[in-house]
Design an enzyme around this catalytic site. Structure first.
Site, PDB file in Angstrom:
ATOM      1  N   TRP A  99      28.435 -26.539 -65.845  1.00  0.00           N
ATOM      2  CA  TRP A  99      28.266 -28.082 -65.761  1.00  0.00           C
ATOM      3  C   TRP A  99      26.918 -28.181 -65.867  1.00  0.00           C
ATOM      4  O   TRP A  99      26.488 -27.686 -64.432  1.00  0.00           O
ATOM      5  CB  TRP A  99      29.211 -28.536 -65.097  1.00  0.00           C
ATOM      6  N   ASP A 121      35.496 -25.628 -57.703  1.00  0.00           N
ATOM      7  CA  ASP A 121      35.240 -27.473 -58.735  1.00  0.00           C
ATOM      8  C   ASP A 121      36.542 -27.500 -58.910  1.00  0.00           C
ATOM      9  O   ASP A 121      36.060 -27.136 -60.693  1.00  0.00           O
ATOM     10  CB  ASP A 121      34.197 -27.280 -58.688  1.00  0.00           C
ATOM     11  N   LYS A 141      39.752 -37.095 -64.633  1.00  0.00           N
ATOM     12  CA  LYS A 141      40.981 -37.132 -66.208  1.00  0.00           C
ATOM     13  C   LYS A 141      41.571 -37.217 -66.155  1.00  0.00           C
ATOM     14  O   LYS A 141      42.105 -37.093 -67.111  1.00  0.00           O
ATOM     15  CB  LYS A 141      39.637 -35.399 -66.756  1.00  0.00           C
TER      16      LYS A 141
HETATM   17  C1  LIG Z   1      33.204 -29.859 -63.609  1.00  0.00           C
HETATM   18  C2  LIG Z   1      32.938 -30.750 -63.559  1.00  0.00           C
HETATM   19  N1  LIG Z   1      32.803 -31.139 -61.881  1.00  0.00           N
HETATM   20  C3  LIG Z   1      32.563 -31.897 -61.894  1.00  0.00           C
HETATM   21  C4  LIG Z   1      32.889 -33.052 -62.434  1.00  0.00           C
HETATM   22  C5  LIG Z   1      32.711 -34.794 -63.006  1.00  0.00           C
HETATM   23  O1  LIG Z   1      33.505 -35.511 -62.209  1.00  0.00           O
HETATM   24  P1  LIG Z   1      33.454 -36.350 -61.922  1.00  0.00           P
HETATM   25  O2  LIG Z   1      34.399 -36.678 -61.235  1.00  0.00           O
HETATM   26  O3  LIG Z   1      33.277 -37.615 -62.836  1.00  0.00           O
HETATM   27  O4  LIG Z   1      32.340 -36.907 -60.474  1.00  0.00           O
HETATM   28  C6  LIG Z   1      32.624 -32.930 -64.600  1.00  0.00           C
HETATM   29  C7  LIG Z   1      32.506 -33.834 -65.366  1.00  0.00           C
HETATM   30  N2  LIG Z   1      32.227 -33.739 -66.226  1.00  0.00           N
HETATM   31  C8  LIG Z   1      31.956 -34.495 -67.753  1.00  0.00           C
HETATM   32  C9  LIG Z   1      31.613 -35.486 -67.206  1.00  0.00           C
HETATM   33  C10 LIG Z   1      29.989 -35.233 -66.678  1.00  0.00           C
HETATM   34  O5  LIG Z   1      28.902 -34.977 -67.627  1.00  0.00           O
HETATM   35  O6  LIG Z   1      29.554 -36.389 -65.573  1.00  0.00           O
HETATM   36  C11 LIG Z   1      31.381 -33.443 -68.709  1.00  0.00           C
HETATM   37  O7  LIG Z   1      31.180 -32.098 -68.262  1.00  0.00           O
HETATM   38  O8  LIG Z   1      31.066 -33.915 -70.143  1.00  0.00           O
HETATM   39  C12 LIG Z   1      33.186 -31.668 -64.486  1.00  0.00           C
HETATM   40  O9  LIG Z   1      32.862 -31.367 -65.763  1.00  0.00           O
END
Ligand SMILES: Cc1[nH+]cc(COP(=O)(O)O)c(/C=N/[C@@H](CC(=O)O)C(=O)O)c1O
Length: 398
Positions: A130, A211, A246
């Site tokens: 990511w 993560d 999510k």
């Molecule tokens: C692996 C991973 N870790 C952490 C996050 C962050 O999650 P949050 O709780 O919203 O802070 C995301 C978000 N991924 C999606 C959204 C983004 O890029 O922020 C994505 O990969 O599209 C992940 O894909």
């Protein structure tokens, strides 16, 4: 004053949302950001969340600051989900846990903590990973390297290279791992492979940072945290960042958590205090609304069970879209296997489209996906999947 400040190039994932929004085409499709949309293309408000919000709203309640590390029930919810309600490691109070501003905030608070207490440590992320993993750890002062992971030739994992690479690292180097639902590839380690990876992490005294942002979207709530619970069983001391964005469909409420598995209760207390100190210096305390929603849903048996089933509905719809996309592509491109699409796990599929093919599918068809060929499978639904499959088949013919 700010003439030396350089323009921001924009985020490779979040920037797609704006471009999709501005696209006037009626048949445009958003497969960019990792957000779950239902079969009507809508972002769901889960029933369990609606019930928790009704409790919060009636009667109206004041909104004081939450503790720096969040509500006790929120922290317990993170621990129970990740480690298991009756886990000995929790009974022994060996885990420091704090609420954070999403999974992103967990990564940031964890990275700042590690850089402060292990200043020599380097950080290694999977190749690919990511994109924001690199940004967050570099922002905390780390030099970030990559460990071998995805094998484009097999749509699998360069496992021998991965193990060999981990064996070259120094004690306390950080290895950023995806316990399930790898982003962006969807390709996960098997349990046997996890056992081998964790053996090397233990032997080399590395700092595993797991993560998990998609618990429940892979196999199920417990299977998805196999690597986390195996690491505890092996006596590893490590970090876990989790996200409810999510699986509670609470993206904008910024609900995540950071847990640190420590040697004993005394060390966990010291780490907890330093995490609170870090948080105080970055954003002081976590969001109230999302914190109470998580606390209510996760600590009420009926709401918790309802939540698990609602996550599995999302999981199964994504699996159904994977199967339909694979079948459609195999029908349009006879002789080519797209089995990898149904073997991948979680929200994302690494389609194998080249950056040039991605640019074409965006330009000619208005189908938005990340430049590395990643699609968020949850953006597919009954009304757009044929259109997407036709477009993919078209550009894959090139
Ligand atoms: C692996 C991973 N870790 C952490 C996050 C962050 O999650 P949050 O709780 O919203 O802070 C995301 C978000 N991924 C999606 C959204 C983004 O890029 O922020 C994505 O990969 O599209 C992940 O894909």
């Amino acid at each position: 004053m700010f003439s030396h400040v350089e323009p921001y190039a924009g985020d490779p994932i979040l920037g797609l949302m704006d471009k999709h929004k501005q696209d006037p085409r009626a048949d445009k499709v958003n497969l960019g950001v990792g957000v779950y949309f239902d079969n009507d293309g809508k972002l769901p408000v889960l029933n369990c969340v609606q019930k928790a919000e009704a409790q919060i709203a009636n009667p109206p309640k004041p909104r004081p600051y939450l503790p720096m590390d969040g509500l006790p029930g929120y922290r317990a919810a993170c621990q129970n989900l990740l480690f298991g309600k009756d886990a000995q490691v929790l009974k022994d109070k060996r885990v420091a846990t704090t609420a954070t501003i999403g999974g992103s905030g967990a990564l940031k608070v964890g990275a700042d903590f590690i850089h402060a207490w292990f200043p020599q440590a380097k950080c290694y992320v999977s190749d690919p990973t990511w994109a924001n993993h690199i940004g967050i750890f570099e922002g905390s002062g780390f030099a970030v390297g990559k460990y071998p992971y995805y094998d484009a030739a097999t749509n699998g994992i360069k496992f021998d290279e991965l193990i060999a690479f981990l064996n070259t690292l120094q004690a306390h180097d950080v290895v950023l791992l995806h316990p399930c639902c790898h982003n962006p590839t969807g390709v996960d380690l098997t349990q046997a492979q996890w056992d081998q990876v964790l053996e090397v992490v233990k032997a080399k005294n590395l700092l595993a940072f797991m993560d998990i942002a998609y618990q429940g979207f892979g196999e199920d709530m417990d299977a998805d945290v196999y690597a986390i619970r195996k690491a505890v069983d092996m006596g590893l001391l490590f970090f876990v960042s989790n996200s409810f964005s999510k699986n509670l469909s609470l993206y904008g409420e910024r609900v995540g958590g950071l847990s640190v598995v420590c040697k004993d209760e005394a060390q966990a207390k010291a780490v907890q205090g330093q995490l609170q100190f870090n948080i105080r210096r970055i954003y002081s305390s976590p969001p109230s609304h999302g914190g109470h929603v998580v606390d209510i849903v996760m600590n009420d048996d009926a709401l918790f069970n309802e939540w698990v089933q609602e996550v599995y509905v999302m999981r199964d719809r994504i699996k159904d879209m994977r199967q339909k996309l694979r079948d459609s592509l195999e029908a349009k491109l006879p002789g080519r296997s797209f089995e990898y699409i149904t073997k991948q796990n979680g929200m994302f599929s690494y389609t194998g489209l080249t950056p040039e093919q991605v640019a074409r599918i965006i330009k000619d068809f208005g189908i938005y996906m990340v430049a590395n060929g990643r699609i968020s499978v949850a953006g597919l639904n009954a009304s757009n999947i044929d259109y997407v499959a036709n477009a993919m088949a078209e550009v894959l013919k090139d």
